[in-house]
Motif scaffolding. Structure first.
Motif, PDB file in Angstrom:
ATOM      1  N   ILE A  54      -0.685 -13.688   2.274  1.00  0.00           N
ATOM      2  CA  ILE A  54      -1.352 -12.959   1.060  1.00  0.00           C
ATOM      3  C   ILE A  54      -1.658 -13.567  -0.399  1.00  0.00           C
ATOM      4  N   ARG A 101      -7.578 -14.720   7.388  1.00  0.00           N
ATOM      5  CA  ARG A 101      -8.786 -14.447   6.222  1.00  0.00           C
ATOM      6  C   ARG A 101      -8.808 -15.742   5.447  1.00  0.00           C
ATOM      7  N   ARG A 115       1.029  -3.130  -7.857  1.00  0.00           N
ATOM      8  CA  ARG A 115       0.573  -2.447  -6.931  1.00  0.00           C
ATOM      9  C   ARG A 115       0.992  -0.673  -7.331  1.00  0.00           C
ATOM     10  N   THR A 134       1.126  -1.069  -0.225  1.00  0.00           N
ATOM     11  CA  THR A 134      -0.134   0.155  -0.032  1.00  0.00           C
ATOM     12  C   THR A 134       0.988   1.185  -0.036  1.00  0.00           C
ATOM     13  N   SER A 144      -5.286  -3.112   6.804  1.00  0.00           N
ATOM     14  CA  SER A 144      -6.475  -3.312   7.775  1.00  0.00           C
ATOM     15  C   SER A 144      -6.383  -3.899   9.220  1.00  0.00           C
ATOM     16  N   ARG A 189      -7.849 -16.557  -2.057  1.00  0.00           N
ATOM     17  CA  ARG A 189      -7.129 -15.696  -1.550  1.00  0.00           C
ATOM     18  C   ARG A 189      -5.684 -16.463  -1.393  1.00  0.00           C
TER      19      ARG A 189
HETATM   20  C1  MIC Z   1      -4.322  -8.113   3.550  1.00  0.00           C
HETATM   21  O1  MIC Z   1      -4.270  -8.811   4.668  1.00  0.00           O
HETATM   22  O2  MIC Z   1      -5.265  -8.365   3.126  1.00  0.00           O
HETATM   23  C2  MIC Z   1      -3.344  -6.988   3.132  1.00  0.00           C
HETATM   24  C3  MIC Z   1      -2.504  -7.511   2.195  1.00  0.00           C
HETATM   25  O3  MIC Z   1      -2.519  -6.933   4.479  1.00  0.00           O
HETATM   26  C4  MIC Z   1      -4.292  -5.855   3.064  1.00  0.00           C
HETATM   27  C5  MIC Z   1      -3.370  -4.615   2.438  1.00  0.00           C
HETATM   28  C6  MIC Z   1      -2.912  -4.761   1.126  1.00  0.00           C
HETATM   29  O4  MIC Z   1      -3.807  -5.086   0.372  1.00  0.00           O
HETATM   30  O5  MIC Z   1      -2.013  -4.441   0.643  1.00  0.00           O
HETATM   31  C7  MIC Z   1      -5.035  -5.167   4.380  1.00  0.00           C
HETATM   32  O6  MIC Z   1      -5.184  -6.223   5.196  1.00  0.00           O
HETATM   33  O7  MIC Z   1      -5.280  -4.077   4.156  1.00  0.00           O
END
Ligand code: MIC
Ligand code: SF4
Length: 645
Positions: free
Chosen positions: A361, A379, A494, A38, A120, A384
């Protein structure tokens, strides 16, 4: 009237508005964090603001997400981030230092301060009584520029903990219980504040696990009081001087209290494909497992890895299982190396992974087709992991360890011969901050290095008078930002919006990007039609920037999650809501849609707008839920346009 912890910290940082739930407030941000996925966009946006130096107390730039470096792109991003940090006065955490949230908790977080992070899971720092909030990169860039952060004054929900966790039950099970009760939707604008006699039984890494995964409920943040255990943790990190006690007043008020007796909890798991599909581990017992992965910002502390190693001591990883372990930080890695934990893991047959996000990720270790993968992460959204057919279960470290040597999901009651390891909190953590690079006093002479992967932040035009175009896609409930803007193999784009935009909605509708770009080029506006809780999960603002780049002007949904809704506004996309959720059925993909007077509606602060569905000859009433400030941002085509002015 007394104050709760959340209100105390908000009060100390309030720069505009009143602390009344539901009203917009602005707060001063002490610390910021960004990560490399990000951060490049956030710093490009910061640069566009034309300042000479960051203006908040502490800005940290971590590199932890894109550390695979297959191709030049990630490495170019890292170089850009390192040089831009030196140029503008930002502390740079080198790749290898660890996952931003783990490292921030260990080395930089301070009870009572505010932290805004472009990720997040920033609320992890709520484990030490910090008010830590995740946001889009542009909001973090504004905070680095010294600007306030705008949010809705939260409804504070008290989670009252009593009792003590039994053996085999962990902090992960506490947060899974919370997820079971609150689910991943309907919690926008809330804060979870933990309190009660059970809090003192949890150490800081355990609290951090709980605060971390509150993100999955969609709350603004989660927070624990700062007490003697917080002090002990900070002392063991060699920075007790930043500790201060912060507790809720005895007459503090909450919108609601939810009680959890820790001693009644059992080991839990989140089943595919949502963190709120919570089931007892016992109900999955015997399910064959092909992969076990321990790590991520949720469960990669020294304690977590020690538990796994002790369970595996003298045992071998099952032949049908691949076990991977990623320590959350260099501190954790150094400590497990020093005390023999690492050796035990290696002897058992674990694959030792880098201290980074990695598999979490989906940039590596994708499981085989239709495999069952047990992970200690936060998650398990479909796809994913990089393998759409795989089934990912979220579990605690000890449950992961049992499955690793047994080859199947195992309830601890089935293995009475395996002792539950009691892990003591270290009296001293390994401290070595040499993987942080401090910025020079004077940055003006530092050259910012921009490789070919570093693009320009895209600009948007002011909102047109009329919106007219097509419902380019219609999606269901709980669509995550991983569906909108996939990470994993696509993560390396990104910093390059035109390249990344080709993958918008790839997991749901691979033809979307081409279709949307074609409408855009024919001067048609694209609309996204969505169900409940649109934009769950990550903070990635690319889920707004890339659709914006493809000419998306409006998202019409039953409900939208907090960070994503803010990101849409920041990039000039109008978030709109069905007044009657049943009207969702009155628009199909491909319908021609029109809003005649959108500018006028926003300029006059009206709360309703009529959408014409020209294909069906119908009118649909929609709600506008924007503050005065947000209306101005949307009208000017996004925050960067207003900030520049
Ligand atoms: C995630 O866990 O999905 C991430 C990758 O850490 C994202 C940030 C991103 O998409 O760079 C997050 O949680 O905000
Ligand atoms: Fe990294 Fe996973 Fe945590 Fe996101 S959730 S910050 S990808 S470890």
């Amino acid at each position: 009237m007394g104050l709760n912890v959340t209100e105390k910290i908000l009060q100390e940082h309030l720069v505009a508005g009143r602390l009344r739930p539901g009203e917009e407030i602005a707060i001063r941000i002490d610390q910021t964090l960004t990560q490399d996925a990000t951060g490049t966009m956030a710093f490009l946006q910061f640069e566009a603001m034309g300042l000479d130096r960051v203006r908040n107390e502490l800005a940290v730039s971590y590199v932890d997400h894109n550390t695979i470096q297959a191709g030049f792109e990630n490495a170019d991003d890292h170089l850009y981030l390192q040089s831009v940090a030196a140029r503008y006065g930002v502390l740079f955490s080198r790749p290898g230092n660890g996952i931003c949230h783990q490292v921030h908790l260990e080395r930089l977080g301070v009870p009572g301060k505010t932290l805004l992070g472009a990720d997040s899971h920033t609320p992890t720092a709520g484990g030490i009584g910090m008010l830590a909030i995740g946001a889009g990169g542009l909001d973090v860039a504004v905070a680095m520029a010294g600007g306030p952060f705008y949010l809705t004054a939260p409804q504070v929900i008290r989670i009252w903990l009593t009792g003590r966790l039994r053996p085999w039950v962990t902090a992960k099970d506490v947060i899974l219980k919370v997820l079971e009760r609150f689910t991943t939707k309907g919690n926008v604008g809330c804060v979870f504040e933990y309190d009660g006699p059970g809090v003192a039984t949890l150490d800081v890494p355990e609290r951090a696990t709980i605060a971390n995964m509150g993100a999955e409920c969609g709350v603004t943040t989660s927070i624990f009081p700062s007490d003697e255990r917080t002090r002990a943790f900070l002392h063991a990190q060699g920075r007790e001087e930043v500790w201060r006690e912060i507790r809720a007043d005895s007459d503090a008020e909450y919108v609601r209290t939810e009680a959890i007796d820790l001693s009644t909890l059992e080991p839990l798991a989140a089943a595919p494909h949502s963190p709120d599909r919570v089931v007892p581990v016992a109900s999955l017992s015997g399910l064959p497992v092909q992969q076990v992965l321990v790590g991520s910002c949720t469960n990669s502390s020294y304690r977590d890895l020690r538990v796994v190693a002790e369970i595996l001591r003298g045992r071998k990883v099952h032949p049908s299982v691949s076990l991977g372990v990623a320590p959350g930080s260099r501190q954790v890695l150094a400590m497990i190396a020093a005390d023999g934990t690492l050796r035990e893991l290696v002897e058992a047959g674990a694959r030792i992974l880098e201290s980074a996000c990695g598999f979490c990720i989906g940039n590596s270790l994708s499981p085989p087709t239709e495999a069952v993968s047990l992970r200690t992460i936060n998650r398990n959204f479909e796809g994913r992991s990089g393998t759409p057919s795989a089934r990912i279960y979220l579990v605690s470290p000890p449950i992961a360890a049992l499955a690793a040597f047994r080859g199947c999901v195992t309830d601890p009651s089935e293995v009475p011969d395996v002792a539950y390891p009691e892990v003591r909190e270290p009296e001293r953590f390994f401290v070595d901050d040499s993987m942080f690079i401090r910025p020079p006093e004077e940055g003006a002479g530092v050259a910012v290095i921009r490789g070919p992967n570093i693009g320009e932040p895209p600009v948007n035009a002011p909102l047109p008078m009329t919106l007219s175009g097509v419902a380019t896609i219609k999606v269901g409930d709980k669509v995550t930002t991983d569906h909108i803007m996939p990470a994993g193999a696509r993560l390396k784009y990104r910093s390059n919006i035109p390249a990344y935009a080709q993958y918008v909605f790839e997991p749901l509708d691979p033809g979307f990007a081409k279709r949307a770009a074609a409408y855009r080029d024919r001067h048609q506006h694209n609309f996204i039609i969505a169900g409940e809780s649109y934009g769950q999960g990550s903070s990635r603002e690319h889920a707004a920037i890339c659709p914006m780049y493809l000419g998306v002007k409006g998202v019409i949904a039953k409900s939208i999650e907090r960070i994503h809704a803010a990101n849409l506004v920041n990039f000039g996309i109008v978030p709109l809501y069905f007044q009657d959720p049943k009207d969702y059925g009155r628009i199909e993909a491909g319908d021609h849609l029109r809003i005649e007077d959108i500018r006028e509606v926003l300029e006059r602060g009206r709360a309703k707008v009529r959408l014409a569905n020209d294909t069906r000859g119908e009118e649909i009433p929609l709600r506008v839920e924007l503050t005065e400030r947000q209306r101005r941002i949307v009208l000017s085509g996004g925050l960067l346009n207003t900030v520049r002015r």
